[in-house]
Design a protein around this motif. Structure first.
Motif, PDB file in Angstrom:
ATOM      1  N   LEU A  66       0.859  -1.189   0.000  1.00 45.75           N
ATOM      2  CA  LEU A  66       0.000   0.000   0.000  1.00 45.75           C
ATOM      3  C   LEU A  66       0.892   1.235   0.000  1.00 45.75           C
ATOM      4  CD1 LEU A  66      -2.875   1.211   0.205  1.00 45.75           C
ATOM      5  CD2 LEU A  66      -2.596   1.166   2.707  1.00 45.75           C
ATOM      6  N   PRO A  67       0.970   1.946  -1.122  1.00 41.25           N
ATOM      7  CA  PRO A  67       1.820   3.151  -1.191  1.00 41.25           C
ATOM      8  C   PRO A  67       1.380   4.176  -0.146  1.00 41.25           C
ATOM      9  CG  PRO A  67       1.111   2.469  -3.388  1.00 41.25           C
ATOM     10  CD  PRO A  67       0.305   1.659  -2.413  1.00 41.25           C
ATOM     11  N   GLU A  68       2.343   4.834   0.430  1.00 41.81           N
ATOM     12  CA  GLU A  68       2.026   5.863   1.416  1.00 41.81           C
ATOM     13  C   GLU A  68       1.535   7.127   0.701  1.00 41.81           C
ATOM     14  OE1 GLU A  68       4.183   6.654   4.921  1.00 41.81           O
ATOM     15  OE2 GLU A  68       5.532   4.944   4.634  1.00 41.81           O
ATOM     16  N   PRO A  69       0.391   7.650   1.105  1.00 41.29           N
ATOM     17  CA  PRO A  69      -0.136   8.871   0.478  1.00 41.29           C
ATOM     18  C   PRO A  69       0.603  10.107   0.999  1.00 41.29           C
ATOM     19  CG  PRO A  69      -1.569   8.230   2.263  1.00 41.29           C
ATOM     20  CD  PRO A  69      -0.507   7.163   2.173  1.00 41.29           C
ATOM     21  N   GLU A  70       0.385  11.183   0.313  1.00 43.11           N
ATOM     22  CA  GLU A  70       0.967  12.443   0.788  1.00 43.11           C
ATOM     23  C   GLU A  70       0.292  12.841   2.103  1.00 43.11           C
ATOM     24  OE1 GLU A  70       0.689  15.421  -2.165  1.00 43.11           O
ATOM     25  OE2 GLU A  70       1.913  14.340  -3.637  1.00 43.11           O
ATOM     26  N   ARG A  71       1.021  13.592   2.866  1.00 37.40           N
ATOM     27  CA  ARG A  71       0.492  14.056   4.146  1.00 37.40           C
ATOM     28  C   ARG A  71      -0.088  15.454   3.994  1.00 37.40           C
ATOM     29  NH1 ARG A  71       2.147  11.067   8.644  1.00 37.40           N
ATOM     30  NH2 ARG A  71       3.680   9.418   8.175  1.00 37.40           N
ATOM     31  N   ARG A  72      -1.085  15.718   4.783  1.00 39.48           N
ATOM     32  CA  ARG A  72      -1.668  17.060   4.810  1.00 39.48           C
ATOM     33  C   ARG A  72      -0.724  18.020   5.531  1.00 39.48           C
ATOM     34  NH1 ARG A  72      -7.406  15.165   7.403  1.00 39.48           N
ATOM     35  NH2 ARG A  72      -7.991  13.600   5.827  1.00 39.48           N
ATOM     36  N   SER A  73      -1.121  19.247   5.559  1.00 39.99           N
ATOM     37  CA  SER A  73      -0.299  20.257   6.234  1.00 39.99           C
ATOM     38  C   SER A  73      -0.198  19.993   7.727  1.00 39.99           C
ATOM     39  CB  SER A  73      -0.890  21.658   6.003  1.00 39.99           C
ATOM     40  OG  SER A  73      -2.246  21.696   6.460  1.00 39.99           O
ATOM     41  N   ASN A  74      -1.192  19.271   8.267  1.00 44.13           N
ATOM     42  CA  ASN A  74      -1.164  18.958   9.700  1.00 44.13           C
ATOM     43  C   ASN A  74      -0.356  17.709  10.007  1.00 44.13           C
ATOM     44  OD1 ASN A  74      -2.814  16.940   8.748  1.00 44.13           O
ATOM     45  ND2 ASN A  74      -4.657  17.642   9.827  1.00 44.13           N
ATOM     46  N   GLY A  75       0.228  17.079   8.967  1.00 43.24           N
ATOM     47  CA  GLY A  75       1.085  15.918   9.152  1.00 43.24           C
ATOM     48  C   GLY A  75       0.381  14.581   9.035  1.00 43.24           C
ATOM     49  N   TYR A  76      -0.933  14.580   8.920  1.00 44.64           N
ATOM     50  CA  TYR A  76      -1.673  13.329   8.807  1.00 44.64           C
ATOM     51  C   TYR A  76      -1.729  12.864   7.360  1.00 44.64           C
ATOM     52  CZ  TYR A  76      -3.276  13.982  13.613  1.00 44.64           C
ATOM     53  OH  TYR A  76      -3.334  14.144  14.980  1.00 44.64           O
ATOM     54  N   ARG A  77      -1.716  11.526   7.173  1.00 43.44           N
ATOM     55  CA  ARG A  77      -1.851  10.977   5.832  1.00 43.44           C
ATOM     56  C   ARG A  77      -3.265  11.211   5.322  1.00 43.44           C
ATOM     57  NH1 ARG A  77       0.973   6.708   8.531  1.00 43.44           N
ATOM     58  NH2 ARG A  77       3.101   6.398   7.734  1.00 43.44           N
ATOM     59  N   SER A  78      -3.374  11.424   4.030  1.00 39.79           N
ATOM     60  CA  SER A  78      -4.680  11.664   3.421  1.00 39.79           C
ATOM     61  C   SER A  78      -4.966  10.567   2.402  1.00 39.79           C
ATOM     62  CB  SER A  78      -4.697  13.036   2.727  1.00 39.79           C
ATOM     63  OG  SER A  78      -5.945  13.253   2.105  1.00 39.79           O
ATOM     64  N   TYR A  79      -5.985   9.771   2.665  1.00 38.40           N
ATOM     65  CA  TYR A  79      -6.351   8.666   1.791  1.00 38.40           C
ATOM     66  C   TYR A  79      -7.601   9.019   0.990  1.00 38.40           C
ATOM     67  CZ  TYR A  79      -3.298   5.967   4.928  1.00 38.40           C
ATOM     68  OH  TYR A  79      -2.246   5.507   5.665  1.00 38.40           O
ATOM     69  N   ASP A  80      -7.790   8.296  -0.148  1.00 38.00           N
ATOM     70  CA  ASP A  80      -8.999   8.492  -0.942  1.00 38.00           C
ATOM     71  C   ASP A  80      -9.616   7.139  -1.269  1.00 38.00           C
ATOM     72  OD1 ASP A  80      -7.480   7.385  -2.989  1.00 38.00           O
ATOM     73  OD2 ASP A  80      -6.997   9.328  -3.892  1.00 38.00           O
ATOM     74  N   VAL A  81     -10.615   7.130  -2.105  1.00 33.45           N
ATOM     75  CA  VAL A  81     -11.341   5.913  -2.421  1.00 33.45           C
ATOM     76  C   VAL A  81     -10.461   4.885  -3.112  1.00 33.45           C
ATOM     77  CG1 VAL A  81     -12.179   6.762  -4.654  1.00 33.45           C
ATOM     78  CG2 VAL A  81     -13.499   5.015  -3.410  1.00 33.45           C
ATOM     79  N   HIS A  82      -9.454   5.340  -3.861  1.00 35.11           N
ATOM     80  CA  HIS A  82      -8.546   4.398  -4.528  1.00 35.11           C
ATOM     81  C   HIS A  82      -7.745   3.597  -3.505  1.00 35.11           C
ATOM     82  CE1 HIS A  82      -9.539   6.257  -8.355  1.00 35.11           C
ATOM     83  NE2 HIS A  82      -9.293   7.456  -7.811  1.00 35.11           N
TER      84      HIS A  82
END
Length: 248
Positions: A26-42
């Motif tokens: 599972l590729p790591e998604p980009e992180r938001r400005s707050n440092g949390y990972r952001s996932y989507d439906v894919h």
């Protein structure tokens, strides 16, 4: 969505997501400005595919080729998995059969199933707990030393010893052997050895004619070490005298 939301929707744990990242499925998604990972439906779909593959027994290290190659139908891998599962079923079926055999004879789970019926007969003959334990331990060791090839011959020996006509002699000699101690005389030992030879001498000769598919001559020290720990001096002297008598 954040990792907690993805884990909830996919029916996995956040720890599982981290593990998927670590092993690369599972590729790591980009992180938001707050440092949390952001996932989507894919990402959700990929996790659901990972779960499906895992439920079939596909190891994580084999998943990338299936997850990333749209042209791969996984036919070869499915054949491998099917063969592995068939082998596991065979092993589990065999284990259940062994458990059933042990249950029939109310035998401990650590004794060789092939010898369980005969050990049960000896136990029912009135062996003391100490001798029953020695009988069990030595049977476990014997079964290991003779291996699968020698087990039928060993089971045949146990079967002969546990025959109805011999069980009383086994019980009587075992009781006398168990009673040996500091107060025992050489006469007690001589008489016990004579009783054993009279009752079991022919049987010992039959099973020591060199036709067995195993050789225990190099294992004597193992049994000597065992008896040195569990038998008293008089009992060990009796075994030594018995061995010398049978070797004549």
């Amino acid at each position: 969505m954040h990792s907690g939301e993805l884990a909830h929707l996919a029916g996995v744990t956040v720890r599982a997501l981290r593990h998927y990242h670590q092993v690369g499925v599972l590729p790591e998604p980009e992180r938001r400005s707050n440092g949390y990972r952001s996932y989507d439906v894919h990402d959700l779909i990929r996790v659901l595919r990972i779960k499906r593959l895992a439920s079939l027994g596909v190891p994580l290290e084999r998943m990338p080729e299936l997850l990333d190659d749209a042209a791969s139908d996984g036919g070869g891998l499915l054949d491998e998995l099917d063969a592995e599962l068939a082998a596991q079923i065979d092993r589990l079926t065999e284990q259940r059969e062994l458990i059933a055999r042990l249950r029939i004879h109310d035998a401990p789970p650590d004794v060789p199933p092939e010898l369980a019926p005969f050990l049960a007969i000896f136990a029912a003959a009135g062996l003391s707990p100490g001798l029953a334990r020695i009988d069990r331990d030595q049977s476990v060791l014997l079964a290991h030393l003779v291996g699968e090839e020698g087990m039928p011959s060993l089971a045949k020996l146990y079967q002969r010893i546990s025959a109805t006509t011999l069980v009383p002699a086994v019980a009587g000699i075992a009781k006398r052997f168990d009673q040996l101690g500091p107060e025992s005389t050489q006469r007690d030992i001589d008489e016990l050895v004579d009783s054993f030879v009279e009752a079991f001498g022919p049987l010992v000769d039959e099973f020591s004619d060199g036709s067995e598919p195993y050789d225990l001559t190099g294992s004597a020290t193992l049994f000597d070490q065992y008896t040195a720990d569990v038998l008293n001096d008089q009992q060990r002297r009796t075994l030594a005298q018995l061995e010398a008598t049978l070797d004549k």
